[in-house]
Structures are given as C-alpha cells and as structure tokens.
Design a protein around this motif. Structure first.
Motif, short mmCIF file in Angstrom:
data_model
loop_
_atom_site.label_atom_id
_atom_site.label_comp_id
_atom_site.label_asym_id
_atom_site.label_seq_id
_atom_site.Cartn_x
_atom_site.Cartn_y
_atom_site.Cartn_z
N VAL A 219 0.84 -1.21 0.00
CA VAL A 219 0.00 0.00 0.00
C VAL A 219 0.87 1.26 0.00
CG1 VAL A 219 -1.66 1.33 1.34
CG2 VAL A 219 -1.98 -1.13 1.05
N LEU A 220 1.83 1.32 0.94
CA LEU A 220 2.69 2.51 1.00
C LEU A 220 3.55 2.64 -0.25
CD1 LEU A 220 3.97 2.70 4.70
CD2 LEU A 220 2.25 4.10 3.55
N GLY A 221 4.07 1.52 -0.72
CA GLY A 221 4.95 1.56 -1.89
C GLY A 221 4.22 2.06 -3.13
N LEU A 222 2.99 1.61 -3.32
CA LEU A 222 2.23 2.02 -4.51
C LEU A 222 1.75 3.46 -4.38
CD1 LEU A 222 0.11 -1.12 -5.37
CD2 LEU A 222 2.03 -0.18 -6.64
N LEU A 223 1.17 3.80 -3.21
CA LEU A 223 0.68 5.17 -3.02
C LEU A 223 1.84 6.16 -3.10
CD1 LEU A 223 -2.05 5.16 -0.24
CD2 LEU A 223 -2.26 5.79 -2.64
N GLY A 224 2.91 5.85 -2.36
CA GLY A 224 4.08 6.73 -2.36
C GLY A 224 4.66 6.87 -3.76
N GLY A 225 4.72 5.75 -4.48
CA GLY A 225 5.27 5.78 -5.83
C GLY A 225 4.43 6.65 -6.75
N LEU A 226 3.11 6.53 -6.65
CA LEU A 226 2.23 7.32 -7.51
C LEU A 226 2.34 8.80 -7.18
CD1 LEU A 226 0.15 7.32 -9.76
CD2 LEU A 226 -1.64 7.02 -8.06
N VAL A 227 2.29 9.12 -5.87
CA VAL A 227 2.39 10.53 -5.46
C VAL A 227 3.72 11.11 -5.94
CG1 VAL A 227 2.61 12.07 -3.47
CG2 VAL A 227 0.85 10.30 -3.49
N ALA A 228 4.81 10.37 -5.71
CA ALA A 228 6.12 10.87 -6.13
C ALA A 228 6.16 11.05 -7.64
CB ALA A 228 7.22 9.90 -5.68
N ALA A 229 5.56 10.10 -8.38
CA ALA A 229 5.57 10.19 -9.84
C ALA A 229 4.82 11.43 -10.31
CB ALA A 229 4.97 8.94 -10.45
N ILE A 230 3.66 11.70 -9.69
CA ILE A 230 2.88 12.88 -10.09
C ILE A 230 3.67 14.15 -9.78
CG2 ILE A 230 0.80 14.22 -9.57
CD1 ILE A 230 -0.62 11.51 -9.11
N LEU A 231 4.32 14.17 -8.62
CA LEU A 231 5.09 15.36 -8.23
C LEU A 231 6.29 15.56 -9.15
CD1 LEU A 231 5.16 15.05 -4.34
CD2 LEU A 231 3.97 16.77 -5.70
N LEU A 232 6.86 14.46 -9.63
CA LEU A 232 8.12 14.57 -10.37
C LEU A 232 7.93 14.45 -11.88
CD1 LEU A 232 10.39 12.45 -8.02
CD2 LEU A 232 10.02 14.91 -8.02
N ALA A 233 6.66 14.44 -12.34
CA ALA A 233 6.43 14.30 -13.77
C ALA A 233 6.77 15.58 -14.52
CB ALA A 233 4.99 13.89 -14.04
N ALA A 234 6.66 16.72 -13.82
CA ALA A 234 6.99 17.99 -14.47
C ALA A 234 8.49 18.01 -14.76
CB ALA A 234 6.63 19.15 -13.55
N SER A 235 8.85 18.56 -15.91
CA SER A 235 10.26 18.51 -16.27
C SER A 235 10.99 19.76 -15.77
CB SER A 235 10.42 18.37 -17.77
OG SER A 235 9.88 19.51 -18.40
N THR A 236 11.05 19.87 -14.46
CA THR A 236 11.82 20.98 -13.89
C THR A 236 13.15 20.42 -13.40
OG1 THR A 236 10.89 20.59 -11.71
CG2 THR A 236 9.74 22.15 -13.11
N ARG A 237 14.07 21.32 -13.15
CA ARG A 237 15.37 20.93 -12.66
C ARG A 237 15.24 20.21 -11.31
NH1 ARG A 237 20.12 22.95 -15.01
NH2 ARG A 237 19.16 24.32 -16.52
N MET A 238 14.38 20.78 -10.46
CA MET A 238 14.17 20.23 -9.13
C MET A 238 13.64 18.79 -9.22
SD MET A 238 13.96 20.78 -5.73
CE MET A 238 13.04 20.23 -4.30
N SER A 239 12.64 18.57 -10.09
CA SER A 239 12.07 17.22 -10.24
C SER A 239 13.14 16.24 -10.69
CB SER A 239 10.96 17.22 -11.29
OG SER A 239 9.92 18.04 -10.87
N ALA A 240 13.90 16.66 -11.69
CA ALA A 240 14.92 15.76 -12.23
C ALA A 240 15.93 15.40 -11.15
CB ALA A 240 15.62 16.43 -13.42
N PHE A 241 16.29 16.40 -10.33
CA PHE A 241 17.28 16.16 -9.29
C PHE A 241 16.75 15.19 -8.22
CE2 PHE A 241 19.21 17.27 -5.18
CZ PHE A 241 20.53 16.94 -5.47
N VAL A 242 15.51 15.45 -7.77
CA VAL A 242 14.93 14.59 -6.73
C VAL A 242 14.78 13.17 -7.25
CG1 VAL A 242 12.94 14.20 -5.24
CG2 VAL A 242 13.76 16.53 -5.62
#
Lengths: 297, 321
Positions: free
Chosen positions: B110-133
């Motif tokens: 549960v945590l792995g999937l939810l966390g993965g999806l949330v992180a993916a949505i947050l990091l889908a934008a192609s900003t420098r910060m996203s790429a770094f994280v």
C-alpha cells in the motif's frame, strides 16, 4: 537495491515502445501545493544520505551523547581507521571480484537466453518464461538452505566461485526478463537481411543483434553489478570466515553486532557506496530509460 | 504461468501478413528451421538453472521431509514425512510468521504504490528540481539494502534523529523504541522497506504518466479542470494497467524481503519481525535445524506459486478487456 521483480512484456508492439517515443516535455506550471511536497520528498530521501556522511565524520564520543547532533568537530578518524585496516582492502577486492565475476557470467548466460526467448514463439518459450517468473519470485532464503548443503558436498564453500555461481543463479531470471524486450524490439527485417547476405545464425547474433541491443545489455550489466555488489546473504553463509567477506557482508556483520561503532560503520557504508555512486552517475540516463522499458511495458 | 497471450501472433507472422510482397517461399523455408536453431541459445541458461536453481529446489523439498541438522547435513537423511511441518506449527512460530508476513506485505504494497504514484505525479513535471529529486531517489534505490538498513537503524535509535525530532517538537516524552518494541518493530521495518521501493515504483509510474498525450491535458485545461480533477480523472485511469503490474511486483518484493529485517532487527524482538522467508533462515542457520528451515521455506515457495498463478490470471483477464 533489492532485486526488483520484472514483468515480462505484456503489450506486443514492443518495437514502437523500444524505439523510444521522445520524452515529451511537460510544460512548467505554477503549483502551490506541489512545490512544498516536492521539498518534503527531497528531505525524506536526502536526510538519511546526509546523515551517513555526517556521522562518518564524527568521533565515537560525539555519537554516545546524542546521535542527532549537528554541531561537532569533524574528524576523518573513522576513515583513517577503516583504511588503515588491511581487512578493508581484502573486502574491497572480494567485492570487485564477486560483482565483476557475477556480471560476466550472468551476461554470458542471460544474453543468448534473452535473445532465444525473444525470437522463438513456441510452447517452450511460454514454459521458459513462466519458469523464470516463478524463479525470480522465490525468496533467496529458500535458495540459501539447499545451496549451502550442495556447495558443501561439491567443495564450493568458502570460495569466490561458489558465491559467484549462487549470485548468477539468483540473477539470471531477472537478467533474461529484462533483456528480452530489447531483443524483441529489433526488427525481424534486420536479421532477415543479414541471413540473406549469408550470415549464419551465430554470426547474425554477434554482429547484428548484439550491437543493436547494446543499451539493453549495458542496462542489465549495470543492474547485475549493483545487485551483486550489495548481495550479502550468500556471502555471509558461504564464506566460513569473515576474512573473505566482501564489503556488503562485512557491513551486514558489523551492523548486527552489539555495541556498534557508528562512525566506523558509517565510514564503511560510505566506502561501500562510493563505487555505486560512480557507476550510477555514469549510467543514470541509461538506467532510467532501460528500467521503465524492461520492467513494465 | 502463461504470460504471452495465445491469441497474439508473433511479430514475424504479423509483419508477414501485412507485407504480401515478401516472397512466401523464402519465409516458409527460413522461419521454422531458423527458429528451431535459435532455441539452442536458451540451452546454457537451461543447464545452469537446472543445476543451480531447480536441483536445489528438489533438495529443499527432500530436506523438508527429513531430519537434517548440521551434523547430518552431508550424510543420508532420515525420512520423517511431514513431521517438520507439524513441528513448525506446534512451536507456534509458523502461525506468527504467517501473520507478520501478511501485515508486512500489505503495508509495503500500500505505502509503496501510493508513495510511488504521489512521487511520480510530483516529479512528472520537467523541472530541474524534479529531475534532481528523481535522480537522488533512484540512487538511493540503487544503494545496497545493507547500507540503507544501517542508516535507518541508526536514525531510529533511542537517541537517533527521529526520536530527537519527535522529542524536540514535544510529541513524545521518552524515546520511542522503534526497533525493539514488539508492536513497533514490524511497522518500522515495513515503512523503511516501502521507502526503499518507492523510487522504483515512482520511476515506472512516471513513465506511464509521461505517456499520456499532452493534448489530453490541454483539452482538460480548456474545459477548466483543476489539478486535482486532472489527477483523478486522467492520471489515475491512465496508470491503471501499470498499477496492476506494479502491485504484483511490489507484493513479490515485499514477500521476498529479508535484507532490511536482517540488518535492522534480525527477526526480533522475540518473533516480532519473523516473516516466513526470514524464519526459514533463522531455523536453518541459527538453530541449525535444516529440516525445519526447509519446511518453512517450502511453504513460502508454495505461496510464491499461488502468487504467480494469480499474476498470470490477472494479466490474462486484463488483456481480455
């Protein structure tokens, strides 16, 4: 990294996927919530790494009072002590031998298998894939019990070769399933052209398929190296004395001991991680693309 | 176990069908013999796995129905039937390990999937910060589990960072015994395990999100959809097939996991973090009862077969849609 399970190709138009649809640039937009959340995400992953390095620069006395302190006099004592220990170099050497040996042996066996399973569609392929999926799901602890007995009988205990063979058997299913979509993505026409030109199947494999699928081979090779670098269960059980342990096993042994010398342990963790960092920086782009292609597509 | 659907043609056949200009004779002659030959490429792997994967499984099965300890390991084993299995049940360890494994797998999945999806949505934008994280997260995923486990053992200690923070903001009076309280230990290790698997899941989810055509988002924007609606009505449905596969992968990952347990709690306190795979290890290599350990391991392999079966079924039903 623990071995990620790999799901074999589900969609059948791999060719279009592997050709690599150019990554679309998503436009930047103002997001009041996402910014801070991204920072939280960053902290969750950055702080532990930062803390390893911070602790490795402390003296044991700094850690006894409070393990969370940020103000202290940095010292390289933990590193000097670790590097002054001849055992560390033996362990480093063991890590390199085991990881390099496992990578070479796994690739030598998994590349042809990945190619064969990508190109032949028959009952054998289906059964083979099914077996590989089941094998990569079997817990490593279920392998270590019989292997300990078998290696004892075959004289493979306390030898690098034994650990390399065990690691290879553990990683072949993962490697084959990861490689297969890369070979599938190579157009049949390419192979047909080579065979019309009179190249044998073997020659076609070496001079046409391998060069075209090199990204897949590089991705898989990198991951196998990373995984065998971190593997410790086989090393801890198949080596009869800690004198032969690779770095990962040394770390596993020290962290489960009583009265841990944390700065020393963290210095060891940093030393274990530096080769990973170097390899990672060199191959990150490859990994990012290769993993998402091979893993779930 | 079938993953390839039987209804799908091989790429070669499909291509041949759409290309009538191809001389039919050549193809017929080349294909079967060429394919037969290519099966030989599988041979080295087949032999190696037969020796070092399947033969060990047979030995494991034999051990599980025999009395084997460290002194009889390399001599003839006495057949005892299902006595080892009965012993495991009687000692009560097996039941506890079952429960622990179930809790562990559910929490990590549960945590792995939810966390993965949330992180993916947050990091889908192609900003420098996203790429770094994203880069940082994938690096941590690539680190040996023994390194990550060591750090978390340190951070979760009595005077570690987490307790210092909790005490600092006045949430707790005394240090929380994260790793040596029988109620907290399993949860702590499960959460750290989720932390370790989230980067991989995020990477895969992110690829699925980037696969959504940009026009879809633009159309939604024009219709006045806000970010939340975008996530609910576009991203979540679009990553559904990915979620299905990732769920299975994460369940398998969680089930097999022993390295964080080994490093952080070694199964303790008591039996609090004994999952099935770890229990079999303890029984064989700490108590030197290889027969008992093998019996527990056989049970976990049987569970794996059930998982593989469910997996194959779910993929087939997904493809039927």
């Amino acid at each position: 990294m623990s071995i990620p399970a790999i799901a074999p190709t589900i969609t059948h138009d791999d060719a279009t996927d592997a050709a690599g649809r150019p990554a679309r640039r998503r436009r930047r937009r103002f997001e009041p919530v996402a910014g801070p959340l991204r920072l939280v995400l960053f902290l969750i992953y950055a702080v532990p790494i930062f803390w390893i390095i911070l602790t490795s620069l402390k003296s044991p006395g700094d850690v006894i009072s409070s393990q969370a302190s940020v103000v202290f006099t940095p010292t390289l004592n933990a590193y000097i002590e670790a590097l002054g220990n001849a055992g560390l170099f033996t362990a480093l050497q063991q890590s390199i031998v085991i990881a390099a040996g496992t990578t070479a042996l796994t690739l030598a066996i998994a590349i042809p298998a990945g190619y064969g399973l990508a190109r032949v569609d028959s009952r054998v392929t289906t059964i083979g894939l099914g077996l590989l999926i089941v094998l990569q799901m079997v817990p490593q602890t279920a392998n270590v019990i019989p292997l300990f007995q078998i290696f004892g009988a075959w004289g493979l205990l306390n030898q690098n070769l034994g650990v390399i063979i065990a690691d290879t058997a553990l990683l072949i299913p993962f490697a084959v399933l990861l490689l297969r979509p890369f070979f599938r993505a190579v157009p049949d026409a390419l192979e047909e052209a080579a065979s019309i030109d009179g190249a044998s199947t073997l020659r076609t494999f070496f001079s046409v398929m391998l060069p075209v699928a090199r990204n897949g081979v590089a991705t898989t090779g990198t991951l196998i190296f990373l995984l065998s670098w971190g593997e410790f269960l086989y090393a801890v059980n198949f080596f009869l004395s800690p004198g032969n342990y690779p770095l990962s096993a040394l770390l596993a042994q020290q962290v489960s001991a009583f009265g841990i010398n944390w700065p020393g342990l963290m210095a060891l963790a940093v030393i274990t991680s530096v080769p990973i960092l170097i390899l990672f920086v060199c191959t990150y782009r490859l990994l990012r693309e290769g993993l998402t292609l091979g893993a779930v597509k | 176990m079938t993953v390839e659907t039987s209804s799908t043609l091989s790429p070669a056949t499909r291509r041949a069908a759409t290309r009538p200009a191809w001389p039919a004779g050549t193809r017929k002659r080349r294909s079967p013999s060429g394919n037969r030959k290519k099966l030989a490429f599988i041979l080295p792997a087949a032999i190696f796995l037969a020796l070092f994967s399947f033969y060990p499984m047979v030995q494991l099965l034999r051990m599980s129905v025999s009395t084997v300890n460290s002194s009889t390991l390399n001599s003839a084993w006495d057949f005892v039937g299902l006595a080892n299995f009965a012993k495991g049940v009687q000692q009560g360890d097996l039941g506890i390990a079952f429960g622990n494994t179930a809790i562990f797998v559910v929490v990590v999945t549960v945590l792995g999937l939810l966390g993965g999806l949330v992180a993916a949505i947050l990091l889908a934008a192609s900003t420098r910060m996203s790429a770094f994280v994203l880069g940082l997260m994938v690096f941590i995923w690539a680190l040996p589990p023994v390194v990550n486990g060591s750090v978390w053992k340190f951070l979760l200690g009595d005077t570690g960072l987490i307790n210092a923070m909790l005490g600092g903001v006045g949430l707790t009076q005394h240090a929380v015994p994260f790793l040596y309280d029988e109620h907290f230990a399993l949860m702590s290790v499960a959460i750290v395990n989720s932390w370790a698997v989230i980067p991989f899941n995020a990477l895969v989810f992110r690829a699925a999100i980037l696969g959504i055509p940009a026009e879809t988002f633009e159309a939604a924007r024009i219709d006045g959809a806000n970010r939340w609606q975008e996530i609910r009505h576009m991203i979540v449905p679009a990553v559904r097939p990915t979620t299905l596969v990732l769920t299975v992968l994460t369940v398998v990952y969680a089930f097999r996991s022993f390295d964080f347990i080994y490093v952080m709690t070694y199964g303790g306190p008591g039996t609090a973090t004994n999952t099935l795979p770890f229990l079999s290890y303890l029984q064989a290599f700490v108590r030197y009862d290889f027969g008992l350990g093998a019996a527990t391991a056989v049970i976990s392999v049987l569970l794996v077969l059930v998982l593989a079966f469910i997996y194959a079924r779910s993929i087939r039903s997904e493809e039927a849609h």
